[in-house]
Design a protein around this motif. Structure first.
Motif, PDB file in Angstrom:
ATOM      1  N   HIS A 123       0.837  -1.206   0.000  1.00  0.00           N
ATOM      2  CA  HIS A 123       0.000   0.000   0.000  1.00  0.00           C
ATOM      3  C   HIS A 123       0.874   1.259   0.000  1.00  0.00           C
ATOM      4  N   GLU A 124       1.810   1.311   0.930  1.00  0.00           N
ATOM      5  CA  GLU A 124       2.637   2.525   1.015  1.00  0.00           C
ATOM      6  C   GLU A 124       3.497   2.670  -0.246  1.00  0.00           C
ATOM      7  N   TYR A 125       4.008   1.557  -0.734  1.00  0.00           N
ATOM      8  CA  TYR A 125       4.811   1.652  -1.963  1.00  0.00           C
ATOM      9  C   TYR A 125       3.950   2.156  -3.129  1.00  0.00           C
ATOM     10  N   PHE A 126       2.744   1.624  -3.245  1.00  0.00           N
ATOM     11  CA  PHE A 126       1.881   2.033  -4.376  1.00  0.00           C
ATOM     12  C   PHE A 126       1.518   3.515  -4.319  1.00  0.00           C
ATOM     13  N   HIS A 127       1.506   4.073  -3.103  1.00  0.00           N
ATOM     14  CA  HIS A 127       1.259   5.519  -2.989  1.00  0.00           C
ATOM     15  C   HIS A 127       2.290   6.313  -3.784  1.00  0.00           C
ATOM     16  N   ASN A 128       3.443   5.716  -4.053  1.00  0.00           N
ATOM     17  CA  ASN A 128       4.446   6.512  -4.772  1.00  0.00           C
ATOM     18  C   ASN A 128       3.852   7.118  -6.048  1.00  0.00           C
ATOM     19  N   VAL A 133     -13.677   6.297   3.668  1.00  0.00           N
ATOM     20  CA  VAL A 133     -12.746   6.869   2.694  1.00  0.00           C
ATOM     21  C   VAL A 133     -11.859   5.771   2.103  1.00  0.00           C
ATOM     22  N   TYR A 134     -11.384   4.885   2.940  1.00  0.00           N
ATOM     23  CA  TYR A 134     -10.447   3.857   2.485  1.00  0.00           C
ATOM     24  C   TYR A 134     -11.175   2.692   1.790  1.00  0.00           C
ATOM     25  N   GLU A 135     -12.007   1.991   2.556  1.00  0.00           N
ATOM     26  CA  GLU A 135     -12.552   0.733   2.033  1.00  0.00           C
ATOM     27  C   GLU A 135     -13.704   0.951   1.052  1.00  0.00           C
TER      28      GLU A 135
HETATM   29  N1  BAL Z   1      -1.543   8.171   4.263  1.00  0.00           N
HETATM   30  C1  BAL Z   1      -1.690   7.648   5.574  1.00  0.00           C
HETATM   31  C2  BAL Z   1      -1.340   6.206   5.696  1.00  0.00           C
HETATM   32  C3  BAL Z   1      -1.819   5.462   4.523  1.00  0.00           C
HETATM   33  O1  BAL Z   1      -3.005   5.367   4.256  1.00  0.00           O
HETATM   34  O2  BAL Z   1      -1.022   4.984   3.754  1.00  0.00           O
END
Ligand code: BAL
Ligand code: ZN
Length: 881
Positions: free
Chosen positions: A298-303, A381-383
């Protein structure tokens, strides 16, 4: 706190192109020099004062274009710094601030965790480091010099690529990092500390050699390889699945033990809650491994979805979060079992998002107003945000969806975008008007789709009539307008009563999907000889509640015969839910047996286990797991008695256990791993463990004596944490000496392992017995517990409030009081975590009158407490509205 509205968005009057930071780390007196290259924004108001955000900063010096500012030109207050008459041309503002990382208990901005300096800037933590335009639509290129004591912080990490490093006097050293990609301040990060490192390399499809590393507490390096491998798999997957390559020379992940969230996607320097990095067979469960894989990804894909394309304002949070959750879910589905993962996703959605959408904290996936943005990092917001993206793919088909993603990334790269920008890309590649689809982002509440089917044997047709009803949600975050019909993709098929697909045609169905676009819709299948069983919302194709009167026989057909695994699981859930709701509504006397419906379910599960358990144990474990208390409560909807639900669940579990015991015991033996086999966290091995432990749970529910014996033996002899913890969880539900012995032994073994003790806290907090409130109070005094560490609080008090419905909702209010007291005690120290804990009350209006009155009294007492943080004030205000 005042309300902020999406409708009031205005571009910033000023922009910041470059930021040079010089950070001299010190435990209590860290100094930051920020040199900001500013210019008026052509889209802003000319000549407006420059208002920089700031929070808890000491300003030491300020200069404008290298000169001291005139007296009165600058003003500082609790919210920030104002420059009254900025030049109408580009200018440079230099600011020197001082902060105290050791005193920063909010864990926002720069703080220390176990002696490691780290930062958390989303959503608005950068203003606790320096004065800034702390909003996501101000994108700058950052160069950061970090200086620290060499012994205290031998490792110095920043965003982007390392540029230089060296000595800074006798005891100190420095490192300079440069991030060429413009970014908003919330993606800024730095780390300084004594850390162990494991590393690897990855060559991107563009030929870039990337150094990938995971940093952890020294001595724990042997728990980091799984996370490191997950990074590399995520990098490769994003190239394959979305054509997205990494864009820096290094990618660093750092694990810290005090962290408000799961992790944070800072550019090139992801900072993690160590719970989602550290794993060894003896300390992490299969669920931990799966979570690590998912969150690393998840965090990597945020890139790309978040960093390269960021959000214009915080109302667009779903643009990065919903999309990135969708991307990590797809990754996990590809790396593991897609149907099993889909079921897990839906269980989470129903357990967390549906209740949120039905209570006072309901808000659209893109809220229209907020007071405290940190309270909107929600399941909605997320799911639900991820479900919207998935529906878009279902509607457009995978190829067009991918083309839309490509266009979105290409067009919005380097910008701060909106949901409209996102949808515009898909509208363009598909040629479709997505105006009606966009309502999913604006309307809160879970739609109900009612369906009725009719077979006409003479005409040989089968007709399905659909009707959608949408709740009117009038909360502050929601427009409250009369809801308009949603565009609902219904993946569906027909199953012959004797099994097999029905080869029927319908003009309204394309590629297995009917799109319900109006309030009502009809599907007519032709050439249907005998009455089929419809299989609706296959794969859970839309985040709705389905009201469809299937009888038990039809559900049994779907469980046994449907080609869609999700709906097979759903059929078993539906059967169980019917039993549970009927019995809970009737008060569910404990001595009752589960009745004829229960017997039918047991028989069906028996046949299912015989036919399929060994072939797909992970799926079988899910089929065996009956719906949780929350889901039954949701189904009942009002005047809920948590004790009656709990009794109904216990009775049904006991009944299923008795009926299935011989099979379950045999399965446990059959699925045992050979003792010499090394532990593997892969999905197949995890699935076997899941089924063995689901079987143990049912056996123990039926026969506590056997259950105790088996669980004690498993707990003592387990070679991995999954089996040990599952056995302890089974024992935790069986009052008696064996339980207390096992709990003590576990605590003794893992006394030096905070993350494992969290599991121990959590299990005890979930014991559905009258003594648990006192037990939790006692554990709050345990030497391993601390209100200062968010993981400890979530494990103990969070588990109690969210996963122990009978004790949280105790009739005498003692559960509410415990949580309310903890919220208040925590608020002064860490308002974000306090506010999150308080959201457990969000279902308070659903419970029966006596409990409701107690819950309301607890909420009112919080509301009346002096000095509440904006975070807690916001949640309590909305909960009572
Ligand atoms: N941006 C806050 C943590 C996450 O959703 O990746
Ligand atoms: Zn995220």
């Amino acid at each position: 706190p005042p309300v902020i509205r999406l409708a009031d968005y205005r571009p910033s009057d000023y922009l910041i192109d470059r930021v040079d930071l010089d950070v001299r780390l010190h435990p209590t007196e860290t100094r930051i020099t920020a040199t900001l290259a500013l210019r008026p924004n052509p889209a802003g108001e000319a000549g407006a004062p420059l208002v920089l955000d700031g929070d808890d900063l000491t300003l030491l010096a300020v200069a404008l274009d290298g000169q001291p500012t005139a007296p009165g030109a600058i003003e500082t207050g609790p919210r920030g710094l104002t420059l009254h008459q900025p030049p109408g041309r580009p200018f440079v503002l230099s600011l020197e601030t001082q902060v105290n990382p050791s005193a920063n208990t909010k864990l926002m901005g720069l703080y220390r965790s176990n002696g490691v300096y780290c930062t958390q800037c989303e959503a608005d933590g950068f203003r606790r480091i320096t004065y800034f335009l702390d909003r996501p639509d101000v994108l700058a290129v950052y160069t950061t010099r970090i200086e620290a004591d060499r012994t205290e912080a031998p490792v110095l990490l920043g965003n982007g690529n390392p540029v230089e490093s060296g000595a800074a006097g006798a005891d100190r050293h420095y490192a300079v990092w440069h991030d060429p990609h413009p970014k908003p301040a919330y993606l800024f990060a730095l780390v300084g500390g004594r850390l162990g490192r494991i590393g690897s390399s990855f060559t991107t499809m563009e030929g870039r050699a990337v150094e990938v590393a995971v940093y952890v507490e020294p001595g724990k390096e042997d728990r980091a390889p799984y996370a490191l491998d997950a990074v590399r798999r995520a990098m490769a997957w994003d190239e394959r699945a979305f054509g997205r390559a990494y864009d820096l020379d290094v990618f660093n992940v750092v694990a810290v033990s005090d962290f408000n969230m799961g992790a944070m996607e800072n550019k090139g320097l992801n900072i993690f809650n160590d719970k989602y990095v550290l794993a060894s067979p003896d300390t992490a469960t299969d669920t931990d491994y799966a979570n690590i894989e998912a969150i690393i990804a998840h965090e990597y894909f945020h890139n790309w979805s978040g960093n390269r394309v960021t959000c214009r304002d915080w109302f667009q949070l779903c643009l990065k979060e919903g999309l990135t959750v969708f991307r990590d879910q797809e990754f996990s589905s590809d790396e593991r079992s897609r149907p099993v993962h889909r079921i897990a996703e839906v269980r989470t959605l129903r357990a967390r998002q549906f209740p949120e959408d039905a209570g006072p904290l309901a808000h659209p996936v893109r809220p229209q107003a907020y007071r405290e943005i940190n309270n909107f990092y929600t399941a909605t917001v997320y799911e639900k945000g991820a479900e919207i993206v998935r529906m878009l793919r279902t509607l457009l088909g995978p190829e067009t969806f991918r083309a839309g993603m490509d266009l979105f990334f290409a067009r919005c790269d380097g910008t701060a975008a909106t949901v409209e920008d996102f949808l515009a890309a898909f509208a363009q590649v598909s040629g479709r008007d997505l105006t009606a689809f966009a309502r999913w982002y604006a309307q809160a509440g879970t739609p109900v789709v009612s369906v009725s089917g009719r077979h006409d044997p003479l005409a040989r047709t089968y007709t399905l009539d659909f009707h959608q009803s949408l709740p009117v949600v009038a909360t502050e975050a929601s427009a409250g307008a009369e809801p308009q019909p949603l565009v609902i993709p219904v993946a569906l098929g027909l199953v012959a009563p004797g099994g097999g697909a029905v080869a029927a045609r319908s003009e309204q169905v394309r590629d297995g999907v009917f799109v319900l676009e109006q309030e009502s819709g009809r599907v007519v299948y032709t050439d249907v000889a005998e009455a089929p069983v419809p299989s609706l919302f296959r794969g859970f194709s839309a985040p709705v509640k389905l009201a469809h009167a299937l009888d038990a026989g039809q559900r049994l057909t779907l469980l046994a015969r449907d080609s869609d695994p999700f709906n097979r699981w759903q059929a078993a859930q539906g059967l169980a839910l019917d039993v549970l709701t009927a019995r809970a509504r009737a008060g569910a006397p404990l001595e009752d047996e589960a009745g004829a419906d229960g017997a039918a379910l047991a028989e069906a599960l028996g046949s299912f286990l015989d036919a399929e358990a060994v072939a797909d144990p992970a799926f079988a474990a899910l089929v065996l797991t009956i719906p949780g208390d929350q889901e039954v409560a949701q189904e009942i909807g009002a005047n809920v008695d948590p004790d009656a639900i709990h009794r109904a669940r216990r009775t049904l579990r006991r009944h299923l256990g008795r009926a299935l015991a011989p099979r379950l015991v045999a399965l446990r033996e059959r699925l045992a791993d050979p003792t010499e086999a090394p532990f593997s966290p892969d999905a197949a091995s995890a699935g076997r463990r899941a089924l063995r432990n689901a079987a143990l749970d049912l056996v123990a529910a039926a026969d506590p004596e056997t259950g105790t014996r088996l669980a004690e033996a498993q707990c003592a002899g387990a070679t991995n944490m999954t089996d040990r913890l599952a056995a302890l969880a089974t024992l935790a539900l069986l009052p008696g000496e064996a339980r207390e012995r096992a709990l003590q032994a576990f605590a003794q073994t893992y006394r030096a392992e905070p993350l494992v003790l969290d599991k121990w806290f959590s299990l005890q907090a979930m014991i559905p017995e009258a003594g648990t409130v006192e037990r939790v109070r006692g554990l709050m005094r345990h030497e391993g517990f601390s209100l200062g560490n968010p993981n400890r609080v979530r494990s103990l008090v969070g588990s109690f409030s969210l996963n122990n419905p009978t004790q949280f909702h105790r009739e005498d209010g003692a559960g509410y009081d415990l949580v309310a007291e903890t919220v208040l005690a925590l608020d002064a120290r860490n308002p974000q975590v306090a506010a999150r804990l308080l959201t457990a009350f969000s279902t308070w209006r659903m419970v029966e009158a006596k409990r409701r009155a107690r819950a309301e009294a607890a909420l009112r007492a919080i509301a009346a407490s002096p000095g509440l943080s904006p975070d807690v004030g916001d949640i309590v205000g909305r909960s009572l509205a």
